[in-house]
Write a protein that holds these residues in place. Structure first.
Motif, short mmCIF file in Angstrom:
data_model
loop_
_atom_site.label_atom_id
_atom_site.label_comp_id
_atom_site.label_asym_id
_atom_site.label_seq_id
_atom_site.Cartn_x
_atom_site.Cartn_y
_atom_site.Cartn_z
N ALA A 69 28.70 38.49 37.57
CA ALA A 69 28.62 37.11 38.02
C ALA A 69 29.96 36.41 37.91
CB ALA A 69 27.57 36.34 37.20
N ALA A 70 30.13 35.41 38.76
CA ALA A 70 31.32 34.58 38.69
C ALA A 70 31.24 33.67 37.46
CB ALA A 70 31.45 33.74 39.96
N VAL A 125 26.41 38.04 41.66
CA VAL A 125 26.22 36.60 41.84
C VAL A 125 27.62 35.98 41.93
CG1 VAL A 125 25.06 34.52 41.05
CG2 VAL A 125 24.13 36.76 40.42
N PRO A 126 28.23 35.99 43.12
CA PRO A 126 29.63 35.57 43.26
C PRO A 126 29.80 34.10 43.64
CG PRO A 126 28.91 36.65 45.25
CD PRO A 126 27.71 36.62 44.34
N SER A 127 28.83 33.25 43.33
CA SER A 127 28.85 31.85 43.75
C SER A 127 30.08 31.11 43.26
CB SER A 127 27.60 31.13 43.24
OG SER A 127 26.42 31.78 43.65
N VAL A 163 33.00 37.43 35.53
CA VAL A 163 34.35 37.61 36.05
C VAL A 163 35.01 36.26 36.28
CG1 VAL A 163 35.78 38.68 37.83
CG2 VAL A 163 33.60 39.75 37.16
N ASP A 164 36.10 36.02 35.56
CA ASP A 164 36.81 34.75 35.68
C ASP A 164 37.96 34.88 36.68
OD1 ASP A 164 37.52 32.17 35.27
OD2 ASP A 164 38.36 32.44 33.27
N VAL A 175 39.58 42.64 41.20
CA VAL A 175 39.08 42.43 39.84
C VAL A 175 37.57 42.64 39.81
CG1 VAL A 175 38.83 40.77 37.96
CG2 VAL A 175 40.97 40.86 39.28
N TRP A 176 36.88 42.13 40.82
CA TRP A 176 35.44 42.33 40.90
C TRP A 176 35.10 43.81 41.08
CZ3 TRP A 176 30.88 39.23 41.43
CH2 TRP A 176 31.05 37.90 41.01
#
Length: 389
Positions: free
Chosen positions: A303-304, A280-282, A322-323, A329-330
Motif C-alpha cells: 500500500a501507499a 492499494v496505490p491510492s 511504500v513511502d 520501488v514498488w
C-alpha cells in the motif's frame, strides 16, 4: 462508503436499533427496500432518476432536504459525505435533532498535490465540508489520519471527533484454505504459478492505477503476476479505462492486465482470496477498506503511505507500506513478497489475525457510544436512528 454505511447499519439493527438509509434515486426502478430486519433503504426524488456526475449533486441538495422533511421522527441524523450533510444539518437544527457527520473523503484545493485529497468536483464542496466540520454536533472519522485532516484542513474541534474504525466480514472475506471451493478464475487465460495480483476500487486517477500497472511491469517477468483490476470508472472519468489500457500496452503487458469491472461483495471476496498480492496505490485514502478485506482474506498488501493506509496496513507485519511513488520501488516491494514464500506466509497469517479483531459489531458499538452521548435520555426507546449516504 456504501459498504461501511450498510454494514454498520445492519450491525446497529442487530443490536436492537432501527436504521433508515436515505439516498438519491438514480434509477426509475429504485424502490424502498428492507435490507435486513431493522434496516430500511429509501430512495428520494432529487434530480433526474439516473446516474449523474458527482459534481452535479450539489444542485439537488435542497430537493433532497425537502424529501427528507417528510420522514422521521429520528433520534440522530448521521450524514455520510458532504452532499448529505448539507441537506441534513439545517433540517436537524430545525427539528432539534443531533447531527453527526462522516466525510469518507475530504477535498483539497486543486493547487495542492493530489496526495492531499480528492479534488472539489463541485464549487461548494470545500466550504461545505468546512461548515459541516465546525457546525455538526459530532464528527466520526474512520482513522487517525482523517481525524487529523478534519482538524487541520476543516477546523473541526478535536473534542467533537470520534474515530470509529471500519469492520470486515471475516466469514465472507477469508483465506483460500477456509473456502468451501476453489475461487473463480478472474484472470482469463492460462494459469501458472505466477498467479495474479489485484487492485480494486473506483477507477479514477486518485486511486493510482497507473502506478499499479507500472509497478507490475517492473517486476521480473519470471515471477510477474497478472494484474486484475476490479471496479468501474464513474461518469466523471469517461475514457479513463482506455488510458490505462494504453499505458499497459506501452509497457508491453497489455495481455497481462485484466479489467473485470465492478464486483459483488461475494465475487470480490473470491477474487481477493485467490490473489497472491493486493495493491492499494491510492494517492489519498481516509482508511482503505480493500486493504482490510485483503487482510481478512489472508493476502499480503502493498500500500501507499497515504492517509489511513498507514493504519490499515501494518508495515512489515500485515503488508508493506511504500513511502514512494516510484514504480521501481514498488516493484521491489512486490518482488520481495512474490519471491519469498516464507515472508508472504508470515504477512498473510498476521493480516488474517488482525482482521479477526475488527468486525462490524465492534464498529457499530463505536457509533452507539457517539449517538448515546447526544440523544436525550429515553428518546432512543421511541424512534429510530438514521444512517444516510
Amino acid at each position: 462508503m456504501n459498504v461501511v454505511v450498510r454494514h454498520q447499519a445492519e450491525a446497529l439493527a442487530a443490536a436492537g436499533h432501527h436504521v433508515e438509509i436515505l439516498t438519491r434515486r438514480s434509477s426509475p426502478l429504485s424502490e424502498t427496500e428492507q435490507l435486513s430486519p431493522g434496516v430500511t433503504l429509501r430512495f428520494l426524488d432529487a434530480g433526474p432518476a439516473r446516474p449523474v456526475p458527482k459534481g452535479d449533486h450539489e444542485n439537488f441538495i435542497d430537493a433532497f432536504r425537502l424529501q427528507m422533511d417528510a420522514l422521521g421522527p429520528y433520534d440522530v441524523i448521521h450524514s455520510h459525505h458532504w452532499f448529505s450533510g448539507m441537506a441534513a444539518l439545517p433540517l436537524a437544527r430545525r427539528r432539534g435533532v443531533p447531527h453527526v457527520q462522516s466525510f469518507h473523503s475530504i477535498a483539497a484545493d486543486p493547487s495542492t498535490p493530489l496526495s492531499a485529497g480528492e479534488r472539489p468536483e463541485s464549487p461548494g464542496r470545500m466550504a461545505g465540508e468546512e461548515w459541516l466540520a465546525q457546525e455538526s454536533d459530532a464528527l466520526v472519522a474512520i482513522s487517525e489520519a482523517e481525524a487529523h485532516t478534519i482538524v487541520q484542513r476543516l477546523g473541526g474541534s478535536p473534542e467533537r471527533i470520534t474515530i470509529v474504525l471500519p469492520g470486515v466480514d471475516g466469514i465472507l472475506f477469508r483465506p483460500t484454505d477456509l473456502l468451501p471451493a476453489e475461487p473463480r478464475d478472474y484472470a482469463a487465460g492460462p494459469r501458472d504459478i505466477r498467479g495474479y495480483a489485484v487492485v480494486a476500487g473506483r477507477l479514477q486517477p486518485l486511486k493510482g492505477l497507473d502506478l499499479a500497472i507500472e509497478a507490475i511491469a517492473a517486476v521480473p517477468e519470471a515471477i510477474r503476476p497478472e494484474l486484475v483490476i476490479a471496479g468501474d470508472a464513474s461518469a466523471d472519468y469517461d475514457g479513463y479505462i482506455d488510458e490505462l489500457r494504453a499505458l499497459a500496452a506501452r509497457h508491453g503487458i497489455e495481455r497481462s492486465v485484466r479489467f473485470v469491472g465492478p464486483q459483488s461483495r461475494v465475487d470480490l471476496a473470491l477474487l481477493l482470496s485467490g490473489a497472491r498480492i493486493v495493491l492499494v496505490p491510492s494517492h489519498s485514502e481516509t482508511y482503505g477498506l480493500v486493504a482490510l478485506e485483503a487482510a481478512a482474506s489472508g493476502v499480503p498488501v502493498v500500500a501507499a503511505a497515504a492517509g489511513g493506509l498507514r493504519e490499515a496496513v501494518l508495515d512489515g507485519d500485515t503488508g508493506v507500506v511504500v513511502d514512494s511513488r516510484d514504480p521501481q520501488v514498488w516493484a521491489g516491494a512486490l518482488t520481495q513478497i512474490l519471491s519469498n514464500p516464507a515472508f508472504a506466509r508470515r504477512l498473510s497469517l498476521a493480516a488474517r489475525e488482525r482482521a479477526e479483531h475488527l468486525d462490524w459489531p465492534r464498529s457499530a458499538d463505536g457509533l452507539v457510544t457517539v449517538y448515546r452521548s447526544l440523544v436525550r435520555p429515553g428518546a432512543g426507546d421511541r424512534s429510530p436512528s438514521l444512517l444516510r449516504a
